[in-house]
Design a protein around this motif. Structure first.
Motif, PDB file in Angstrom:
ATOM      1  N   ALA A   1       0.829  -1.207   0.000  1.00 18.57           N
ATOM      2  CA  ALA A   1       0.000   0.000   0.000  1.00 18.57           C
ATOM      3  C   ALA A   1       0.862   1.256   0.000  1.00 18.57           C
ATOM      4  O   ALA A   1       0.619   2.200  -0.759  1.00 18.57           O
ATOM      5  CB  ALA A   1      -0.928  -0.009   1.217  1.00 18.57           C
ATOM      6  N   TYR A   2       1.898   1.254   0.838  1.00 18.11           N
ATOM      7  CA  TYR A   2       2.746   2.440   0.943  1.00 18.11           C
ATOM      8  C   TYR A   2       3.530   2.695  -0.341  1.00 18.11           C
ATOM      9  O   TYR A   2       3.600   3.831  -0.826  1.00 18.11           O
ATOM     10  CB  TYR A   2       3.708   2.298   2.118  1.00 18.11           C
ATOM     11  N   SER A   3       4.124   1.650  -0.906  1.00 18.98           N
ATOM     12  CA  SER A   3       4.947   1.838  -2.106  1.00 18.98           C
ATOM     13  C   SER A   3       4.107   2.289  -3.293  1.00 18.98           C
ATOM     14  O   SER A   3       4.588   3.034  -4.145  1.00 18.98           O
ATOM     15  CB  SER A   3       5.720   0.560  -2.440  1.00 18.98           C
ATOM     16  N   ALA A   4       2.845   1.852  -3.352  1.00 15.83           N
ATOM     17  CA  ALA A   4       1.956   2.306  -4.432  1.00 15.83           C
ATOM     18  C   ALA A   4       1.723   3.813  -4.306  1.00 15.83           C
ATOM     19  O   ALA A   4       1.765   4.546  -5.307  1.00 15.83           O
ATOM     20  CB  ALA A   4       0.636   1.547  -4.374  1.00 15.83           C
ATOM     21  N   TRP A   5       1.491   4.274  -3.091  1.00 12.13           N
ATOM     22  CA  TRP A   5       1.298   5.715  -2.888  1.00 12.13           C
ATOM     23  C   TRP A   5       2.559   6.493  -3.248  1.00 12.13           C
ATOM     24  O   TRP A   5       2.497   7.499  -3.958  1.00 12.13           O
ATOM     25  CB  TRP A   5       0.924   6.005  -1.425  1.00 12.13           C
ATOM     26  N   ALA A   6       3.702   6.058  -2.751  1.00  8.95           N
ATOM     27  CA  ALA A   6       4.950   6.800  -2.971  1.00  8.95           C
ATOM     28  C   ALA A   6       5.288   6.892  -4.451  1.00  8.95           C
ATOM     29  O   ALA A   6       5.691   7.955  -4.952  1.00  8.95           O
ATOM     30  CB  ALA A   6       6.089   6.137  -2.200  1.00  8.95           C
TER      31      ALA A   6
END
Length: 503
Positions: free
Chosen positions: A174-179
């Motif tokens: 989830a975090y890497s998709a946002w970043a």
């Protein structure tokens, strides 16, 4: 997706011959990375590490990256140990982790054996030559869940005692998709990786690269003592994206290194981990007016970041940067001491909910219950929030401002004081390179440590007298030849406190 290596599979299929991971020893393509991960993954899988902790005693180089991903391929989760730390500190971590396997290399074999861990030791040189077993790795992948742990990252926090933050695959996905989406990370991105792999900021470099096909160049630590050589290294390797702690960016500023060498082709400059002194930012922006600059904010317990601010206007040297707004798919609450939502302009504790949250602290149920707790604003069903211990408030522009720590506020002369406010006021002083304000408890006084090319005591005293009330005035100014830094490149406040005790 449910497993982080699905990102690697897709990237290696799409861009097998593009450069992937590099260091001083050379650069691997994505096809080479994928094969190495299969080799290491097979070696670890044969040790039976599925859903079990693996400790990595390797330096900050490409083999450590491959072993991290190989651990995931084997169905396990990893903890990277700092080979430069004293054995006593390493054993405090391994005692809590109780790894089932320790991976090291010939260079560190003797030191690893001296740790005396009650688990087998596997050498990197052996693991990377293992014949891949696709059937074994596929079976482990089919058994995987997105709630399985990817890693346990140990952080000292405010107490100095190591806490293992347990992070699941789904949180990193989830975090890497946002970043990647927010900062335009793609296959043309070349990261200059500064942060160690046992520090949460490295998660952004590694897993956005894995997701997008970006290249990750591991920067030699020694170059940060020689800023011009560092910039030349960035240019030689085509680095266009930085995500560094402000102290690392400040090293370039203190030497005015951007004035003396060809500018690397930077287009994105991100920073986090500590407060960014605005003069540092202004120096970099003056040399890279077209680059994207962003202030990222968040604890390890939110994978890496929960709030961000893309710099979109000029700031005065003594004007603090906001920490911005919530990341997409990440909820922020600002709660008062009685667990009510803080009003605009009212200071409260920052609490986080959503997919970025870690599972908790490894083997620390009581500490987990203190910080990962029920959302007091959601009585209808169970929802976990993480209490960061950070004090924030919303400004009139709707952006969050950092106001300090619940455990770092001091009381002096009857007033509550946030030491960061004193530092921000000092940073506007011309010639100041770095500073840190501490409270000397036994003597009930504020002490400002600073570095500069000349003694600025009188100038700083006059400046702060004009900008701060009397109870916030440092009683002592101490000029240092160099500001101490910890292993993550941040200002080492524990070392400064030790200097106070020696007075």
């Amino acid at each position: 997706m449910k497993h982080l290596l699905e990102c690697l599979d897709a990237t290696a299929r799409r861009w097998p011959e593009r450069p992937a991971f590099g260091d001083e020893a050379g650069t691997l393509t994505w096809a080479e990375v994928a094969l190495a991960v299969q080799r290491v993954g097979t070696a670890l899988a044969r040790q039976g590490v599925q859903r079990r902790p693996v400790a990595l005693y390797l330096d900050h180089r490409v083999p450590c990256l491959l072993t991290m991903l190989g651990t995931l391929a084997a169905g396990g989760f990893y903890t990277v140990l700092d080979t430069a730390q004293p054995p006593e500190r390493v054993r405090r971590i391994t005692d809590q982790l109780a790894p089932v396997l320790l991976v090291t290399d010939e260079e560190h074999r003797a030191a690893a054996e001296a740790l005396g861990l009650d688990c087998p030791l596997l050498l990197w040189e052996s693991a990377c030559t293992e014949e891949p077993d696709p059937y074994l790795l596929q079976r482990l992948r089919q058994d995987a869940l997105d709630v399985d742990l990817a890693y346990v990252l140990f952080t000292s926090g405010s107490t100095g005692a190591p806490k293992g933050v347990a992070v699941q695959h789904r949180a990193v996905l989830a975090y890497s998709a946002w970043a990647a989406e927010t900062f335009g990370i793609d296959e043309t991105t070349v990261f200059g990786n500064q942060t160690p792999f046992y520090f949460s900021m490295s998660v952004t470099d590694l897993y956005t690269a894995l997701r997008t096909g970006a290249q990750l160049q591991v920067l030699p630590k020694r170059l940060f003592s020689f800023p011009v050589q560092l910039l030349d290294y960035l240019t030689t390797h085509g680095v266009n994206t930085l995500y560094w702690v402000p102290s690392a960016l400040g090293g370039v500023v203190r030497w005015k290194a951007l004035d003396y060498t060809a500018l690397p082709p930077l287009r994105t400059i991100l920073f986090a981990g500590e407060t960014m002194p605005t003069p540092y930012l202004n120096y970099w922006r003056a040399h890279y007016p077209a680059a994207l600059f962003a202030n990222l904010f968040g604890p390890t317990e939110t994978t890496d970041i929960c709030a961000y601010y893309i710099v979109d206007r000029p700031f005065a040297d003594d004007e603090p940067l906001p920490i911005g707004r919530a990341c997409d798919n990440c909820g922020l609450l600002v709660l008062t001491e009685d667990n009510r939502p803080a009003a605009p302009g009212q200071v409260g504790e920052l609490c986080v909910r959503g997919s970025f949250l870690a599972a908790g602290y490894y083997n620390m149920p009581e500490k987990t219950a203190q910080r990962f707790c029920p959302n007091p604003l959601q009585p209808h069903y169970p929802e976990t929030i993480y209490r960061t211990g950070d004090l924030v408030c919303y400004g009139e522009d709707g952006l969050l401002r950092y106001m300090g720590r619940t455990d770092n506020q001091i009381k002096h002369m009857g007033y509550r004081i946030e030491l960061g406010e004193i530092e921000t006021a000092a940073y506007g002083q011309e010639g100041l390179q770095s500073c840190a304000c501490l409270y000397d408890v036994p003597r009930d006084r504020l002490v400002l440590f600073f570095t500069a090319g000349r003694d600025l005591t009188d100038a700083l005293r006059a400046r702060l007298a004009d900008r701060l009330p009397g109870y916030m005035q440092p009683a002592l100014y101490r000029r240092l030849k160099a500001m101490p830094q910890n292993q993550n490149g941040k200002i080492d406040r524990a070392a400064l406190r030790a200097q106070l005790k020696e007075d």
